[in-house]
Design a protein around this motif. Structure first.
Motif, PDB file in Angstrom:
ATOM      1  N   ILE A   1       0.860  -1.177   0.000  1.00 53.12           N
ATOM      2  CA  ILE A   1       0.000   0.000   0.000  1.00 53.12           C
ATOM      3  C   ILE A   1       0.899   1.230   0.000  1.00 53.12           C
ATOM      4  N   GLY A   2       0.623   2.130  -0.922  1.00 57.21           N
ATOM      5  CA  GLY A   2       1.366   3.385  -1.006  1.00 57.21           C
ATOM      6  C   GLY A   2       0.417   4.544  -0.805  1.00 57.21           C
ATOM      7  N   ARG A   3       0.978   5.727  -0.818  1.00 54.67           N
ATOM      8  CA  ARG A   3       0.156   6.936  -0.672  1.00 54.67           C
ATOM      9  C   ARG A   3       0.508   7.932  -1.761  1.00 54.67           C
ATOM     10  N   ASN A   4      -0.514   8.591  -2.266  1.00 55.26           N
ATOM     11  CA  ASN A   4      -0.305   9.677  -3.205  1.00 55.26           C
ATOM     12  C   ASN A   4       0.202  10.865  -2.387  1.00 55.26           C
ATOM     13  N   PRO A   5       1.410  11.373  -2.646  1.00 57.07           N
ATOM     14  CA  PRO A   5       1.954  12.443  -1.820  1.00 57.07           C
ATOM     15  C   PRO A   5       1.153  13.746  -1.879  1.00 57.07           C
ATOM     16  N   ARG A   6       0.451  13.997  -2.955  1.00 60.63           N
ATOM     17  CA  ARG A   6      -0.335  15.240  -3.064  1.00 60.63           C
ATOM     18  C   ARG A   6      -1.647  15.178  -2.289  1.00 60.63           C
ATOM     19  N   THR A   7      -2.343  14.043  -2.462  1.00 63.57           N
ATOM     20  CA  THR A   7      -3.680  13.950  -1.864  1.00 63.57           C
ATOM     21  C   THR A   7      -3.701  13.143  -0.572  1.00 63.57           C
ATOM     22  N   GLY A   8      -2.687  12.324  -0.367  1.00 58.31           N
ATOM     23  CA  GLY A   8      -2.671  11.464   0.807  1.00 58.31           C
ATOM     24  C   GLY A   8      -3.534  10.223   0.642  1.00 58.31           C
ATOM     25  N   ALA A   9      -4.125  10.059  -0.555  1.00 57.82           N
ATOM     26  CA  ALA A   9      -4.995   8.906  -0.804  1.00 57.82           C
ATOM     27  C   ALA A   9      -4.178   7.618  -0.822  1.00 57.82           C
ATOM     28  N   VAL A  10      -4.777   6.564  -0.273  1.00 56.33           N
ATOM     29  CA  VAL A  10      -4.138   5.248  -0.257  1.00 56.33           C
ATOM     30  C   VAL A  10      -4.219   4.654  -1.656  1.00 56.33           C
ATOM     31  N   VAL A  11      -3.094   4.123  -2.135  1.00 54.33           N
ATOM     32  CA  VAL A  11      -3.025   3.539  -3.466  1.00 54.33           C
ATOM     33  C   VAL A  11      -2.482   2.111  -3.345  1.00 54.33           C
ATOM     34  N   PRO A  12      -3.236   1.113  -3.836  1.00 50.29           N
ATOM     35  CA  PRO A  12      -2.716  -0.254  -3.772  1.00 50.29           C
ATOM     36  C   PRO A  12      -1.587  -0.443  -4.786  1.00 50.29           C
ATOM     37  N   ILE A  13      -0.529  -1.124  -4.378  1.00 49.15           N
ATOM     38  CA  ILE A  13       0.587  -1.429  -5.269  1.00 49.15           C
ATOM     39  C   ILE A  13       0.521  -2.927  -5.553  1.00 49.15           C
ATOM     40  N   PRO A  14       0.302  -3.294  -6.829  1.00 49.51           N
ATOM     41  CA  PRO A  14       0.152  -4.711  -7.158  1.00 49.51           C
ATOM     42  C   PRO A  14       1.483  -5.460  -7.069  1.00 49.51           C
ATOM     43  N   PRO A  15       1.420  -6.781  -6.886  1.00 48.84           N
ATOM     44  CA  PRO A  15       2.669  -7.551  -6.893  1.00 48.84           C
ATOM     45  C   PRO A  15       3.287  -7.504  -8.283  1.00 48.84           C
ATOM     46  N   GLY A  16       4.562  -7.673  -8.350  1.00 47.73           N
ATOM     47  CA  GLY A  16       5.235  -7.628  -9.645  1.00 47.73           C
ATOM     48  C   GLY A  16       6.574  -8.327  -9.575  1.00 47.73           C
ATOM     49  N   LYS A  17       7.422  -7.995 -10.498  1.00 47.99           N
ATOM     50  CA  LYS A  17       8.764  -8.568 -10.541  1.00 47.99           C
ATOM     51  C   LYS A  17       9.764  -7.426 -10.593  1.00 47.99           C
ATOM     52  N   THR A  18      10.945  -7.685 -10.067  1.00 50.69           N
ATOM     53  CA  THR A  18      12.007  -6.700 -10.100  1.00 50.69           C
ATOM     54  C   THR A  18      13.313  -7.404 -10.444  1.00 50.69           C
ATOM     55  N   VAL A  19      14.238  -6.688 -11.042  1.00 55.13           N
ATOM     56  CA  VAL A  19      15.531  -7.260 -11.409  1.00 55.13           C
ATOM     57  C   VAL A  19      16.553  -6.833 -10.368  1.00 55.13           C
ATOM     58  N   ARG A  20      17.309  -7.799  -9.881  1.00 53.90           N
ATOM     59  CA  ARG A  20      18.371  -7.547  -8.908  1.00 53.90           C
ATOM     60  C   ARG A  20      19.703  -7.887  -9.563  1.00 53.90           C
ATOM     61  N   PHE A  21      20.734  -7.138  -9.191  1.00 51.94           N
ATOM     62  CA  PHE A  21      22.077  -7.395  -9.694  1.00 51.94           C
ATOM     63  C   PHE A  21      23.004  -7.639  -8.530  1.00 51.94           C
ATOM     64  N   LYS A  22      23.733  -8.733  -8.584  1.00 46.17           N
ATOM     65  CA  LYS A  22      24.725  -9.054  -7.571  1.00 46.17           C
ATOM     66  C   LYS A  22      26.098  -8.985  -8.244  1.00 46.17           C
ATOM     67  N   PRO A  23      26.922  -8.003  -7.905  1.00 40.38           N
ATOM     68  CA  PRO A  23      28.211  -7.866  -8.572  1.00 40.38           C
ATOM     69  C   PRO A  23      29.154  -9.026  -8.271  1.00 40.38           C
ATOM     70  N   GLY A  24      30.015  -9.348  -9.234  1.00 43.32           N
ATOM     71  CA  GLY A  24      31.008 -10.400  -9.063  1.00 43.32           C
ATOM     72  C   GLY A  24      32.183  -9.907  -8.220  1.00 43.32           C
ATOM     73  N   LYS A  25      33.066 -10.820  -7.886  1.00 44.68           N
ATOM     74  CA  LYS A  25      34.200 -10.509  -7.033  1.00 44.68           C
ATOM     75  C   LYS A  25      35.099  -9.438  -7.617  1.00 44.68           C
ATOM     76  N   GLU A  26      35.311  -9.472  -8.926  1.00 42.90           N
ATOM     77  CA  GLU A  26      36.198  -8.492  -9.560  1.00 42.90           C
ATOM     78  C   GLU A  26      35.672  -7.066  -9.412  1.00 42.90           C
ATOM     79  N   ILE A  27      34.359  -6.892  -9.457  1.00 39.61           N
ATOM     80  CA  ILE A  27      33.775  -5.566  -9.306  1.00 39.61           C
ATOM     81  C   ILE A  27      33.778  -5.140  -7.847  1.00 39.61           C
ATOM     82  N   ARG A  28      33.457  -6.073  -6.942  1.00 41.37           N
ATOM     83  CA  ARG A  28      33.400  -5.753  -5.512  1.00 41.37           C
ATOM     84  C   ARG A  28      34.765  -5.390  -4.945  1.00 41.37           C
ATOM     85  N   SER A  29      35.818  -6.041  -5.437  1.00 40.93           N
ATOM     86  CA  SER A  29      37.138  -5.809  -4.856  1.00 40.93           C
ATOM     87  C   SER A  29      37.796  -4.541  -5.401  1.00 40.93           C
ATOM     88  N   GLY A  30      37.178  -3.875  -6.338  1.00 41.39           N
ATOM     89  CA  GLY A  30      37.691  -2.596  -6.770  1.00 41.39           C
ATOM     90  C   GLY A  30      38.349  -2.656  -8.059  1.00 41.39           C
TER      91      GLY A  30
END
Length: 88
Positions: free
Chosen positions: A59-88
């Motif tokens: 559940i989210g809120r419209n910042p202008r009106t304060g009205a409650v807005v349902p946020i549907p389930p979905g998918k998101t992409v995550r990135f996990k960096p490899g060792k070469e990137i993490r170590s600098g």
């Protein structure tokens, strides 16, 4: 860095024209997009892993009106960096 910077670097390193380099970059990006759209895990050794994870509904809120807005389930992409990137 933007896509055009990647195209320029590919062109310089491989010796292709910018047009051919852009076609190559576009092809790689299209393959990655399709795989992620189908929920596939993409592992690029030495770079990292892209994962598609489910996102909960909420559940989210419209910042202008304060009205409650349902946020549907979905998918998101995550990135996990490899060792070469993490170590600098």
């Amino acid at each position: 860095m933007i896509k055009q910077d990647i195209v320029s670097r590919v062109s310089e390193r491989v010796g292709l024209t910018k047009v051919r380099s852009e076609e190559a970059v576009d092809t790689v990006l299209e393959v990655l997009k399709r795989a992620l759209k189908h929920g596939e895990r993409i592992e690029l050794r030495g770079f990292g892993v892209f994962l598609v994870k489910p996102r909960k509904s909420g559940i989210g809120r419209n910042p202008r009106t304060g009205a409650v807005v349902p946020i549907p389930p979905g998918k998101t992409v995550r990135f996990k960096p490899g060792k070469e990137i993490r170590s600098g």
